[in-house]
Design an enzyme around this catalytic site. Structure first.
Site, PDB file in Angstrom:
ATOM      1  N   ASP A 244      23.438  24.581 -11.066  1.00  0.00           N
ATOM      2  CA  ASP A 244      22.739  25.813 -10.693  1.00  0.00           C
ATOM      3  C   ASP A 244      22.778  26.092  -9.186  1.00  0.00           C
ATOM      4  OD1 ASP A 244      21.608  27.010 -13.113  1.00  0.00           O
ATOM      5  OD2 ASP A 244      20.528  25.118 -13.335  1.00  0.00           O
TER       6      ASP A 244
ATOM      7  N   GLU B 296      18.708  31.131  -3.838  1.00  0.00           N
ATOM      8  CA  GLU B 296      17.374  31.711  -3.618  1.00  0.00           C
ATOM      9  C   GLU B 296      16.259  30.729  -3.965  1.00  0.00           C
ATOM     10  OE1 GLU B 296      15.622  35.818  -4.716  1.00  0.00           O
ATOM     11  OE2 GLU B 296      15.767  34.743  -6.612  1.00  0.00           O
ATOM     12  N   ASP B 297      16.503  29.864  -4.956  1.00  0.00           N
ATOM     13  CA  ASP B 297      15.423  28.973  -5.396  1.00  0.00           C
ATOM     14  C   ASP B 297      15.186  27.799  -4.453  1.00  0.00           C
ATOM     15  OD1 ASP B 297      14.794  30.463  -7.670  1.00  0.00           O
ATOM     16  OD2 ASP B 297      16.577  29.682  -8.668  1.00  0.00           O
TER      17      ASP B 297
ATOM     18  N   ARG C 298      17.420  20.375 -10.341  1.00  0.00           N
ATOM     19  CA  ARG C 298      17.788  21.252  -9.220  1.00  0.00           C
ATOM     20  C   ARG C 298      17.318  20.716  -7.864  1.00  0.00           C
ATOM     21  NH1 ARG C 298      17.448  27.453  -9.941  1.00  0.00           N
ATOM     22  NH2 ARG C 298      18.822  27.095  -8.158  1.00  0.00           N
TER      23      ARG C 298
ATOM     24  N   ARG D 111       8.051  26.917 -13.103  1.00  0.00           N
ATOM     25  CA  ARG D 111       8.742  26.273 -11.985  1.00  0.00           C
ATOM     26  C   ARG D 111       7.853  26.075 -10.747  1.00  0.00           C
ATOM     27  NH1 ARG D 111      14.327  26.924 -12.794  1.00  0.00           N
ATOM     28  NH2 ARG D 111      14.658  26.573 -15.014  1.00  0.00           N
TER      29      ARG D 111
ATOM     30  N   HIS E  60      10.971  33.690 -13.506  1.00  0.00           N
ATOM     31  CA  HIS E  60      10.455  33.751 -12.136  1.00  0.00           C
ATOM     32  C   HIS E  60       9.726  35.072 -11.886  1.00  0.00           C
ATOM     33  CE1 HIS E  60      13.897  30.849 -10.989  1.00  0.00           C
ATOM     34  NE2 HIS E  60      12.777  30.222 -10.687  1.00  0.00           N
TER      35      HIS E  60
ATOM     36  N   CYS F 253      19.219  36.083  -6.924  1.00  0.00           N
ATOM     37  CA  CYS F 253      19.269  34.606  -6.947  1.00  0.00           C
ATOM     38  C   CYS F 253      20.388  34.001  -6.110  1.00  0.00           C
ATOM     39  CB  CYS F 253      19.505  34.103  -8.369  1.00  0.00           C
ATOM     40  SG  CYS F 253      18.441  34.820  -9.564  1.00  0.00           S
TER      41      CYS F 253
HETATM   42  C1  CIR Z   1      17.615  27.970 -13.612  1.00  0.00           C
HETATM   43  O1  CIR Z   1      17.153  27.971 -14.754  1.00  0.00           O
HETATM   44  O2  CIR Z   1      17.025  27.421 -12.684  1.00  0.00           O
HETATM   45  C2  CIR Z   1      18.938  28.650 -13.373  1.00  0.00           C
HETATM   46  N1  CIR Z   1      19.775  28.509 -14.520  1.00  0.00           N
HETATM   47  C3  CIR Z   1      18.744  30.119 -13.056  1.00  0.00           C
HETATM   48  C4  CIR Z   1      18.009  30.342 -11.768  1.00  0.00           C
HETATM   49  C5  CIR Z   1      17.880  31.769 -11.436  1.00  0.00           C
HETATM   50  N2  CIR Z   1      17.241  31.926 -10.161  1.00  0.00           N
HETATM   51  C6  CIR Z   1      16.404  32.895  -9.864  1.00  0.00           C
HETATM   52  O3  CIR Z   1      16.028  33.686 -10.716  1.00  0.00           O
HETATM   53  N3  CIR Z   1      15.915  32.921  -8.637  1.00  0.00           N
END
Ligand code: CIR
Length: 256
Positions: free
Chosen positions: A62, A67-68, A87, A132, A162, A248
């Site tokens: 991922d 962004e995360d 992650r 999360r 999110h 993201c």
């Molecule tokens: C996840 O589940 O963490 C990733 N497959 C997708 C993350 C998407 N990120 C976001 O919306 N900021």
């Protein structure tokens, strides 16, 4: 002033990505890479960002969703502690880039926070309480940002991954929202445009400078938005299979 867009390549292992609300479908990694390249190109040519890439992380499925891993304000950058254990190894590579531009702070255990849960409206920061992002993570953000004069509010999020799957910034006091997923009352003093109810994932738009990047997957909401905004439309269909939306794949911030 330069606008930086931090990005990271699509990982070869992307088919092993986390999924919460979607059924797994095969992702064409080559096509995802083409879509990601078009996204970077739009950030460069339309939003006039300078692209700065974090080191490639082929074994972190991922990692394209930078962004995360962090969010950046003018005064400080916060490196997150992602809610999904798979992650957490993404953050050092992102921190390596950001320390060239900002003082860093970090979310420590037992706090968890995904940057996809953070919306900044001027001096107000809204943080989604989701699978999360936990209360301790939000409290740490509040403590870190208080000396810089930001207020931090926790907001409830329903039925999606999110906060940014439910609301994103159009202007300092205006959000694009899906009101089935958040309560507008949690955002006092903010105006809203409402995504078309037939397009539940359509509330994710990326504002970068004066540009707005938006997915081709939401034609009805697009038509509504284009009454007042000029949009750059991108096909993000392969990235969407990994539950990634337009915001993201970048962290946008000002640099001197
Ligand atoms: C996840 O589940 O963490 C990733 N497959 C997708 C993350 C998407 N990120 C976001 O919306 N900021």
């Amino acid at each position: 002033m330069t606008l930086i867009a931090l990005t990271r390549a699509v990982a070869a292992s992307m088919n092993q990505c986390e999924l919460t609300h979607l059924v797994r479908q095969p992702i064409d990694v080559a096509r995802a890479r083409e879509q990601h390249a078009a996204y970077e190109r739009a950030l460069e040519t339309v939003a006039h960002c300078r692209i700065v890439r974090a080191g490639e992380a082929p074994d972190l499925p991922d990692s394209v969703f930078v962004e995360d891993a962090a969010f950046v304000l003018d005064e400080v950058a916060i490196v997150t502690r992602p809610g999904a254990a798979s992650r957490r190894a993404e953050t050092p590579g992102v921190a390596d880039v950001l320390r060239q531009y900002r003082e860093l702070r970090q979310i420590d255990p037992p706090g968890t926070l995904d940057g996809g849960d953070v919306i900044v409206c001027g001096r107000r920061v809204f943080v989604g309480r989701t699978s999360r992002t936990n209360a301790e993570g939000i409290e740490q953000v509040r403590r870190i940002l208080k000396p810089f004069g930001y207020s931090v509010s926790a907001v409830a999020v329903r039925g999606c991954l999110h906060l940014k799957s439910a609301a994103t910034v159009l202007a300092e006091t205006q959000l694009l929202i899906n009101p089935d997923r958040i309560s507008p009352d949690d955002f006092p003093g903010i105006d809203f445009l409402i995504a078309d109810p037939r397009e539940p994932d359509a509330a994710n738009i990326l504002k970068a400078g004066d540009a707005y990047l938006y997915s081709s997957a939401f034609p009805r909401t697009r038509e509504m938005l284009e009454r007042s905004l000029t949009l750059t439309i991108l096909d993000m269909s392969e990235l969407a299979k990994a539950e990634g939306a337009m915001t993201c794949c970048s962290v946008i911030f000002r640099s001197a």
